[in-house]
Design an enzyme around this catalytic site. Structure first.
Site, PDB file in Angstrom:
ATOM      1  N   LYS A 215      48.122  54.912  37.629  1.00 61.18           N
ATOM      2  CA  LYS A 215      48.524  54.018  38.867  1.00 61.18           C
ATOM      3  C   LYS A 215      48.233  54.729  40.137  1.00 61.18           C
ATOM      4  O   LYS A 215      47.518  54.150  40.744  1.00 61.18           O
ATOM      5  CB  LYS A 215      50.306  53.949  39.014  1.00 61.18           C
ATOM      6  CG  LYS A 215      50.844  53.445  40.096  1.00 61.18           C
ATOM      7  CD  LYS A 215      50.225  52.070  40.411  1.00 61.18           C
ATOM      8  CE  LYS A 215      50.649  51.628  41.723  1.00 61.18           C
ATOM      9  NZ  LYS A 215      50.404  49.925  41.997  1.00 61.18           N
ATOM     10  N   CYS A 269      51.070  51.082  49.615  1.00 64.27           N
ATOM     11  CA  CYS A 269      50.742  51.527  48.514  1.00 64.27           C
ATOM     12  C   CYS A 269      49.245  52.501  48.663  1.00 64.27           C
ATOM     13  O   CYS A 269      49.334  53.750  48.574  1.00 64.27           O
ATOM     14  CB  CYS A 269      50.302  50.614  47.622  1.00 64.27           C
ATOM     15  SG  CYS A 269      51.642  49.335  47.417  1.00 64.27           S
TER      16      CYS A 269
HETATM   17  N1  SAJ Z   1      41.127  46.934  52.725  1.00 68.44           N
HETATM   18  C1  SAJ Z   1      39.879  46.951  53.613  1.00 68.44           C
HETATM   19  N2  SAJ Z   1      38.778  46.909  52.899  1.00 68.44           N
HETATM   20  C2  SAJ Z   1      38.823  46.225  51.672  1.00 68.44           C
HETATM   21  C3  SAJ Z   1      39.931  46.074  50.982  1.00 68.44           C
HETATM   22  C4  SAJ Z   1      40.917  46.379  51.554  1.00 68.44           C
HETATM   23  O1  SAJ Z   1      40.160  47.585  54.655  1.00 68.44           O
HETATM   24  O2  SAJ Z   1      37.731  46.002  51.458  1.00 68.44           O
HETATM   25  C5  SAJ Z   1      42.504  47.274  53.477  1.00 68.44           C
HETATM   26  C6  SAJ Z   1      43.421  45.920  53.681  1.00 68.44           C
HETATM   27  O3  SAJ Z   1      43.089  45.376  54.928  1.00 68.44           O
HETATM   28  C7  SAJ Z   1      44.765  46.816  53.835  1.00 68.44           C
HETATM   29  C8  SAJ Z   1      44.462  47.941  52.880  1.00 68.44           C
HETATM   30  O4  SAJ Z   1      43.064  47.996  52.516  1.00 68.44           O
HETATM   31  O5  SAJ Z   1      44.980  47.340  55.067  1.00 68.44           O
HETATM   32  C9  SAJ Z   1      45.231  47.589  51.266  1.00 68.44           C
HETATM   33  O6  SAJ Z   1      45.094  46.210  50.885  1.00 68.44           O
HETATM   34  P1  SAJ Z   1      44.662  45.681  49.406  1.00 68.44           P
HETATM   35  O7  SAJ Z   1      44.453  44.231  49.398  1.00 68.44           O
HETATM   36  O8  SAJ Z   1      43.360  46.690  49.106  1.00 68.44           O
HETATM   37  O9  SAJ Z   1      45.956  46.396  48.620  1.00 68.44           O
HETATM   38  P2  SAJ Z   1      47.585  46.172  48.573  1.00 68.44           P
HETATM   39  O10 SAJ Z   1      47.869  47.500  49.426  1.00 68.44           O
HETATM   40  O11 SAJ Z   1      47.725  44.866  49.024  1.00 68.44           O
HETATM   41  O12 SAJ Z   1      47.703  46.293  46.941  1.00 68.44           O
HETATM   42  C10 SAJ Z   1      47.411  47.355  46.373  1.00 68.44           C
HETATM   43  C11 SAJ Z   1      46.654  46.950  45.078  1.00 68.44           C
HETATM   44  N3  SAJ Z   1      45.849  47.799  44.327  1.00 68.44           N
HETATM   45  C12 SAJ Z   1      44.732  47.793  43.948  1.00 68.44           C
HETATM   46  O13 SAJ Z   1      44.024  47.025  44.513  1.00 68.44           O
HETATM   47  C13 SAJ Z   1      43.877  48.889  43.408  1.00 68.44           C
HETATM   48  C14 SAJ Z   1      47.838  46.152  44.154  1.00 68.44           C
HETATM   49  O14 SAJ Z   1      46.981  45.938  42.992  1.00 68.44           O
HETATM   50  C15 SAJ Z   1      48.945  47.232  43.739  1.00 68.44           C
HETATM   51  O15 SAJ Z   1      49.811  46.879  43.014  1.00 68.44           O
HETATM   52  C16 SAJ Z   1      49.395  47.585  45.089  1.00 68.44           C
HETATM   53  O16 SAJ Z   1      48.472  48.200  46.159  1.00 68.44           O
HETATM   54  C17 SAJ Z   1      50.457  48.612  45.062  1.00 68.44           C
HETATM   55  O17 SAJ Z   1      52.019  48.180  44.878  1.00 68.44           O
HETATM   56  O18 SAJ Z   1      50.304  50.033  44.517  1.00 68.44           O
END
Ligand code: SAJ
Length: 436
Positions: A215, A269
């Site tokens: 995780k 996360c």
């Molecule tokens: N972000 C960027 N650039 C990107 C992708 C995301 O700047 O290319 C930013 C987003 O804007 C945001 C942050 O990253 O601020 C996180 O967003 P996210 O969509 O990547 O992830 P979360 O936090 O919504 O959910 C993550 C997911 N983990 C992964 O994709 C590995 C989800 O599957 C997990 O269940 C969740 O964390 C968790 O609960 O741990």
């Protein structure tokens, strides 16, 4: 063997993960009790409503509450399966705090009986599931715990991390593969039987420690890759190149897949979990630590860029588009957009107009600065400066003719046709002083 309706499940913690999980299990016909420490949460759910926004969750919860398969309470009851889905925050030194997990185990202990299964879903440092086992062994010496009494254990204990994406939780709860780590193989098999009731994805078994690290690895992987994109954006700014075009072009290579830069990484996360690895192995994690620092540093860089742009147009109102931590959700936790808006509002007060379709009012700290919440049309009409902080669909839909004459800082790359802003090289590189 238990029939569908005979299985009883307790879900500890009714937040973003616990409530959807409880509702999905209740839909299978199991009798589910959600336990939470907050009275208003319990009351809201028992009246068939939800306290969090998530696509389709309201309909699902009202249905299972009406059918009587989901109830909420502040008091624990005996059950066959206990799912722990409570927060695991970190303190100022980035040390993980598993206090809520241990409290949940302490709450479960008095009602445990032979045959029960305890599953931890909270993101946790490696070794936490064993700590839960040790705590239960101490609190209930009459019950044989797994991994100590070999395969003769009376109960099963496993770790199965949630991996759902906010905004797609109900879909991903069913479709995603699950990693199920048992304290023993028998524990893993017991937990697997439970997840098979509602998971369509593959359920893969392993040890509790491997599942815990898996995780943390998933979220650290994403953080490191976003840090790469954010670092590229700083390089491209310095060189006067459009980073989104470079990434689009580089991603045409069959083995390159760069993520998107932004104003930093938010949510509870990805901005948190990598620290669990850094804290556990400080000498082995220079890359993961640096990625965290690059992503947090990107937020400060954007604040400096916005300040330079706003200072270059004295008196002009500035619109900050978005407060959420990512697109199309109402979750502001650890949001870099909120941090940027707060800093800009602190420095420029009532010149700042916030547009956030997912907020009815401004968070108190923002409201105190004199900044106001306006709708997107008002922002277009009144603000010559626009700062894109979140890629909500409603912002993407603003056509060029409505923003062509604006000074725009687009931290999400949603308007590729926007003429480049007339800002100084210092502002581009964010090298000016921080506001405030
Ligand atoms: N972000 C960027 N650039 C990107 C992708 C995301 O700047 O290319 C930013 C987003 O804007 C945001 C942050 O990253 O601020 C996180 O967003 P996210 O969509 O990547 O992830 P979360 O936090 O919504 O959910 C993550 C997911 N983990 C992964 O994709 C590995 C989800 O599957 C997990 O269940 C969740 O964390 C968790 O609960 O741990």
């Amino acid at each position: 063997m238990l029939t569908e309706t005979e299985l009883t499940v307790v879900v500890m913690g009714l937040g973003y993960i616990g409530l959807p999980t409880a509702a999905v299990i209740a839909r299978t016909g199991a009798r589910v009790l959600g336990v939470d420490v907050t009275e208003s949460v319990v009351e809201t759910i028992n009246s068939g409503r939800v306290h969090i926004e998530e696509v389709d969750l309201d309909g699902l919860v009202s249905g299972v509450v009406a059918r009587g398969t989901l109830r909420a309470s502040m008091t624990i009851e005996p059950a066959d399966v206990f799912v722990i889905a409570v927060p695991t925050p970190f303190d100022d030194d980035h040390a993980p705090d598993i206090g809520y997990v241990l409290n949940a185990a302490t709450t479960i202990a008095p009602v445990l009986k032979p045959g029960d299964t305890i599953i931890l879903e909270s993101t946790s440092p490696v070794g936490t599931t064993e700590q839960v086992r040790d705590l239960l062994a101490k609190l209930r010496p009459d019950i044989r715990v797994p991994g100590r009494a070999g395969e003769q254990a009376d109960i099963a204990i496993a770790y199965c991390p949630e991996r759902v994406l906010p905004g797609r939780i109900l879909v991903e709860l069913i479709d995603n593969d699950r990693v199920i780590g048992g304290i023993t193989p028998r524990c893993a098999r017991k937990a697997l039987t439970f997840y098979r009731r509602f998971v369509r994805g593959a359920c893969v078994t392993t040890t509790a420690r491997a599942a815990e690290m898996t995780k943390l690895t998933e979220n650290a992987f994403r953080d490191v890759n976003i840090a790469f994109a954010n670092e590229l954006s700083l390089i491209a700014d310095t060189m006067g190149v459009d980073v989104w075009e470079v990434i689009r072009l580089a991603n045409r290579h069959p083995r390159v897949n760069i993520l998107q830069p932004g104003p930093g990484v938010g949510g509870h996360c990805i901005a948190v979990d990598p620290w669990f690895l850094v804290h556990a192995a400080p000498d082995q994690t220079p890359l993961i630590r640096t990625a965290r620092e690059v992503n947090d540093g990107k937020t400060d860089h954007v604040i400096a860029q916005v300040a330079a742009l706003v200072e270059s147009m004295p008196g002009a109102p500035v619109a900050c588009l978005g407060l959420a931590f990512k697109a199309n959700i109402d979750d502001f936790r650890e949001s870099p957009a909120l941090k940027v808006a707060q800093a800009v509002a602190q420095a420029f007060g009532d010149r700042v107009r916030i547009v956030e379709p997912y907020a009815r009012t401004l968070p108190a700290a923002l409201a105190q600065t004199g900044a106001t919440l306006v709708d997107v049309d008002t922002a277009i009409e009144t603000c010559p400066i626009m700062v894109v902080l979140v890629d909500h669909d409603v912002f993407k839909s603003i056509p060029l003719e409505e923003r062509a004459d604006k000074a725009v800082l687009d931290t999400r790359g949603i308007w590729p046709d926007q003429p480049r802003p007339v800002i100084s090289a210092a502002a581009r590189s964010g090298s000016q002083r921080q506001p405030g």
